[in-house]
Design a protein around this motif. Structure first.
Motif, PDB file in Angstrom:
ATOM      1  N   ARG A 148       0.795  -1.221   0.000  1.00 50.85           N
ATOM      2  CA  ARG A 148       0.000   0.000   0.000  1.00 50.85           C
ATOM      3  C   ARG A 148       0.833   1.280   0.000  1.00 50.85           C
ATOM      4  O   ARG A 148       0.286   2.373  -0.065  1.00 50.85           O
ATOM      5  CB  ARG A 148      -0.953  -0.025   1.191  1.00 50.85           C
ATOM      6  N   ILE A 149       2.130   1.156   0.111  1.00 47.53           N
ATOM      7  CA  ILE A 149       2.984   2.351   0.172  1.00 47.53           C
ATOM      8  C   ILE A 149       3.148   2.960  -1.207  1.00 47.53           C
ATOM      9  O   ILE A 149       3.495   2.273  -2.167  1.00 47.53           O
ATOM     10  CB  ILE A 149       4.360   2.012   0.785  1.00 47.53           C
ATOM     11  N   SER A 150       2.866   4.284  -1.262  1.00 42.67           N
ATOM     12  CA  SER A 150       3.074   5.005  -2.517  1.00 42.67           C
ATOM     13  C   SER A 150       3.877   6.290  -2.302  1.00 42.67           C
ATOM     14  O   SER A 150       4.245   6.952  -3.268  1.00 42.67           O
ATOM     15  CB  SER A 150       1.733   5.318  -3.175  1.00 42.67           C
ATOM     16  N   GLN A 151       4.148   6.627  -1.045  1.00 42.36           N
ATOM     17  CA  GLN A 151       4.907   7.843  -0.775  1.00 42.36           C
ATOM     18  C   GLN A 151       6.375   7.650  -1.182  1.00 42.36           C
ATOM     19  O   GLN A 151       6.883   6.525  -1.160  1.00 42.36           O
ATOM     20  CB  GLN A 151       4.790   8.234   0.700  1.00 42.36           C
ATOM     21  N   PRO A 152       7.061   8.717  -1.562  1.00 39.53           N
ATOM     22  CA  PRO A 152       8.460   8.611  -1.980  1.00 39.53           C
ATOM     23  C   PRO A 152       9.334   8.055  -0.867  1.00 39.53           C
ATOM     24  O   PRO A 152       9.195   8.421   0.298  1.00 39.53           O
ATOM     25  CB  PRO A 152       8.853  10.056  -2.314  1.00 39.53           C
ATOM     26  N   GLY A 153      10.218   7.144  -1.241  1.00 37.66           N
ATOM     27  CA  GLY A 153      11.124   6.561  -0.270  1.00 37.66           C
ATOM     28  C   GLY A 153      11.916   5.409  -0.843  1.00 37.66           C
ATOM     29  O   GLY A 153      11.874   5.142  -2.047  1.00 37.66           O
ATOM     30  N   THR A 154      12.615   4.731   0.067  1.00 42.08           N
ATOM     31  CA  THR A 154      13.520   3.648  -0.311  1.00 42.08           C
ATOM     32  C   THR A 154      13.149   2.380   0.439  1.00 42.08           C
ATOM     33  O   THR A 154      12.921   2.405   1.647  1.00 42.08           O
ATOM     34  CB  THR A 154      14.981   4.037   0.021  1.00 42.08           C
ATOM     35  N   PHE A 155      13.110   1.283  -0.283  1.00 47.90           N
ATOM     36  CA  PHE A 155      12.887  -0.042   0.305  1.00 47.90           C
ATOM     37  C   PHE A 155      14.260  -0.663   0.497  1.00 47.90           C
ATOM     38  O   PHE A 155      15.036  -0.773  -0.466  1.00 47.90           O
ATOM     39  CB  PHE A 155      12.027  -0.897  -0.630  1.00 47.90           C
ATOM     40  N   VAL A 156      14.572  -1.058   1.743  1.00 46.05           N
ATOM     41  CA  VAL A 156      15.891  -1.602   2.076  1.00 46.05           C
ATOM     42  C   VAL A 156      15.760  -3.039   2.565  1.00 46.05           C
ATOM     43  O   VAL A 156      14.692  -3.452   3.041  1.00 46.05           O
ATOM     44  CB  VAL A 156      16.610  -0.740   3.143  1.00 46.05           C
ATOM     45  N   CYS A 157      16.831  -3.789   2.463  1.00 50.75           N
ATOM     46  CA  CYS A 157      16.842  -5.168   2.950  1.00 50.75           C
ATOM     47  C   CYS A 157      16.600  -5.174   4.452  1.00 50.75           C
ATOM     48  O   CYS A 157      17.263  -4.451   5.203  1.00 50.75           O
ATOM     49  CB  CYS A 157      18.188  -5.817   2.616  1.00 50.75           C
ATOM     50  N   ALA A 158      15.654  -5.976   4.914  1.00 50.87           N
ATOM     51  CA  ALA A 158      15.325  -6.057   6.342  1.00 50.87           C
ATOM     52  C   ALA A 158      16.447  -6.710   7.144  1.00 50.87           C
ATOM     53  O   ALA A 158      16.516  -6.529   8.357  1.00 50.87           O
ATOM     54  CB  ALA A 158      14.023  -6.838   6.535  1.00 50.87           C
ATOM     55  N   ALA A 159      17.344  -7.420   6.490  1.00 49.60           N
ATOM     56  CA  ALA A 159      18.435  -8.089   7.193  1.00 49.60           C
ATOM     57  C   ALA A 159      19.663  -7.200   7.358  1.00 49.60           C
ATOM     58  O   ALA A 159      20.321  -7.242   8.392  1.00 49.60           O
ATOM     59  CB  ALA A 159      18.823  -9.376   6.464  1.00 49.60           C
ATOM     60  N   CYS A 160      19.984  -6.388   6.334  1.00 47.31           N
ATOM     61  CA  CYS A 160      21.250  -5.648   6.385  1.00 47.31           C
ATOM     62  C   CYS A 160      21.138  -4.165   6.059  1.00 47.31           C
ATOM     63  O   CYS A 160      22.115  -3.435   6.172  1.00 47.31           O
ATOM     64  CB  CYS A 160      22.274  -6.309   5.461  1.00 47.31           C
ATOM     65  N   GLY A 161      19.960  -3.690   5.640  1.00 48.40           N
ATOM     66  CA  GLY A 161      19.777  -2.274   5.348  1.00 48.40           C
ATOM     67  C   GLY A 161      20.230  -1.837   3.965  1.00 48.40           C
ATOM     68  O   GLY A 161      20.196  -0.652   3.643  1.00 48.40           O
ATOM     69  N   ASN A 162      20.626  -2.775   3.116  1.00 46.03           N
ATOM     70  CA  ASN A 162      21.055  -2.449   1.756  1.00 46.03           C
ATOM     71  C   ASN A 162      19.888  -1.817   0.985  1.00 46.03           C
ATOM     72  O   ASN A 162      18.788  -2.363   0.970  1.00 46.03           O
ATOM     73  CB  ASN A 162      21.525  -3.731   1.058  1.00 46.03           C
ATOM     74  N   ALA A 163      20.115  -0.666   0.353  1.00 47.24           N
ATOM     75  CA  ALA A 163      19.078   0.019  -0.423  1.00 47.24           C
ATOM     76  C   ALA A 163      18.768  -0.793  -1.674  1.00 47.24           C
ATOM     77  O   ALA A 163      19.655  -1.073  -2.479  1.00 47.24           O
ATOM     78  CB  ALA A 163      19.539   1.420  -0.788  1.00 47.24           C
ATOM     79  N   LEU A 164      17.496  -1.176  -1.851  1.00 47.60           N
ATOM     80  CA  LEU A 164      17.112  -2.083  -2.931  1.00 47.60           C
ATOM     81  C   LEU A 164      16.261  -1.419  -4.012  1.00 47.60           C
ATOM     82  O   LEU A 164      16.574  -1.514  -5.204  1.00 47.60           O
ATOM     83  CB  LEU A 164      16.336  -3.273  -2.351  1.00 47.60           C
ATOM     84  N   TYR A 165      15.166  -0.785  -3.611  1.00 45.47           N
ATOM     85  CA  TYR A 165      14.190  -0.273  -4.570  1.00 45.47           C
ATOM     86  C   TYR A 165      13.701   1.104  -4.139  1.00 45.47           C
ATOM     87  O   TYR A 165      13.708   1.425  -2.960  1.00 45.47           O
ATOM     88  CB  TYR A 165      12.988  -1.218  -4.685  1.00 45.47           C
ATOM     89  N   LYS A 166      13.237   1.894  -5.105  1.00 44.09           N
ATOM     90  CA  LYS A 166      12.628   3.197  -4.846  1.00 44.09           C
ATOM     91  C   LYS A 166      11.145   3.124  -5.172  1.00 44.09           C
ATOM     92  O   LYS A 166      10.729   2.392  -6.078  1.00 44.09           O
ATOM     93  CB  LYS A 166      13.261   4.279  -5.729  1.00 44.09           C
ATOM     94  N   THR A 167      10.351   3.902  -4.458  1.00 44.56           N
ATOM     95  CA  THR A 167       8.911   3.947  -4.700  1.00 44.56           C
ATOM     96  C   THR A 167       8.597   4.330  -6.147  1.00 44.56           C
ATOM     97  O   THR A 167       7.654   3.812  -6.742  1.00 44.56           O
ATOM     98  CB  THR A 167       8.218   4.936  -3.741  1.00 44.56           C
ATOM     99  N   LYS A 168       9.410   5.196  -6.729  1.00 45.64           N
ATOM    100  CA  LYS A 168       9.127   5.652  -8.097  1.00 45.64           C
ATOM    101  C   LYS A 168       9.203   4.516  -9.126  1.00 45.64           C
ATOM    102  O   LYS A 168       8.700   4.656 -10.229  1.00 45.64           O
ATOM    103  CB  LYS A 168      10.047   6.806  -8.498  1.00 45.64           C
ATOM    104  N   HIS A 169       9.790   3.386  -8.762  1.00 46.13           N
ATOM    105  CA  HIS A 169       9.865   2.228  -9.666  1.00 46.13           C
ATOM    106  C   HIS A 169       8.898   1.111  -9.263  1.00 46.13           C
ATOM    107  O   HIS A 169       8.950   0.016  -9.803  1.00 46.13           O
ATOM    108  CB  HIS A 169      11.296   1.699  -9.732  1.00 46.13           C
ATOM    109  N   LYS A 170       8.016   1.436  -8.316  1.00 47.24           N
ATOM    110  CA  LYS A 170       7.026   0.470  -7.837  1.00 47.24           C
ATOM    111  C   LYS A 170       5.774   0.580  -8.707  1.00 47.24           C
ATOM    112  O   LYS A 170       5.434   1.654  -9.175  1.00 47.24           O
ATOM    113  CB  LYS A 170       6.688   0.796  -6.381  1.00 47.24           C
ATOM    114  N   PHE A 171       5.112  -0.540  -8.935  1.00 45.01           N
ATOM    115  CA  PHE A 171       3.862  -0.515  -9.689  1.00 45.01           C
ATOM    116  C   PHE A 171       2.924  -1.582  -9.166  1.00 45.01           C
ATOM    117  O   PHE A 171       3.351  -2.523  -8.493  1.00 45.01           O
ATOM    118  CB  PHE A 171       4.112  -0.687 -11.204  1.00 45.01           C
TER     119      PHE A 171
END
Length: 161
Positions: A66-89
């Protein structure tokens, strides 16, 4: 008949040993490496099952859908930046879907045949955690890829934080 069976068994044994040696040589070392007991202590039960045991969450169960606000999705195990909301569909599959990662260096891909059909697994390049799978049925007007990612495998950091 005994000779044929013996030769067959020997061939299987050699093949298995060769595959075991090949598997060892193909193991990638990750920047973040922990023992199974350390991962168990740090991750929730669901995170451990998905990230370390290659599980899959139930479709439509993740709040990250349900998240559509701008931000970054990071790995829950190590915090590695994985995906941006702008590339979510919205893929309609029930899992957070992205047409690309932030950077190809932040994820890794490997063949996965555990589901009964060939697929490509997406893992975190920093810790080796299982994230999900990538398919070639994403938006045609962008990359054509659909990174179908378990929400439990990620945390969300809004851009304003």
């Amino acid at each position: 008949m005994k000779k044929i069976i013996l030769v067959f068994v020997a061939a299987i044994s050699l093949s298995c040993n060769s595959n075991a040696q090949q598997d060892k040589s193909n193991k990638k070392e990750f920047e973040v490496t922990k023992s199974e007991s350390e991962w168990k202590a740090e991750l929730s039960k669901a995170e451990f099952q998905i990230l370390r045991k290659k599980g899959t969450e139930r479709a439509f169960s993740s709040e990250l859908n349900r998240i559509s606000q701008p931000g970054t999705f990071v790995c829950a195990a190590c915090g590695n930046a994985l995906y941006k909301t702008k590339h979510k569909f919205e893929s309609g599959t029930g899992w957070p879907s992205f047409d690309r990662p932030i950077s190809e260096e932040n994820v890794a891909y490997q063949p996965d045949r555990t589901g009964g059909f060939p697929a490509t697994e997406v893992i975190c390049s920093k810790c080796g955690g299982h994230l999900g799978h990538v398919f070639n049925d994403g938006p045609k007007n962008t990359t054509g890829k659909r990174h179908c990612i378990n929400g439990v495998a990620m945390d969300f950091i809004p851009d304003n934080e």
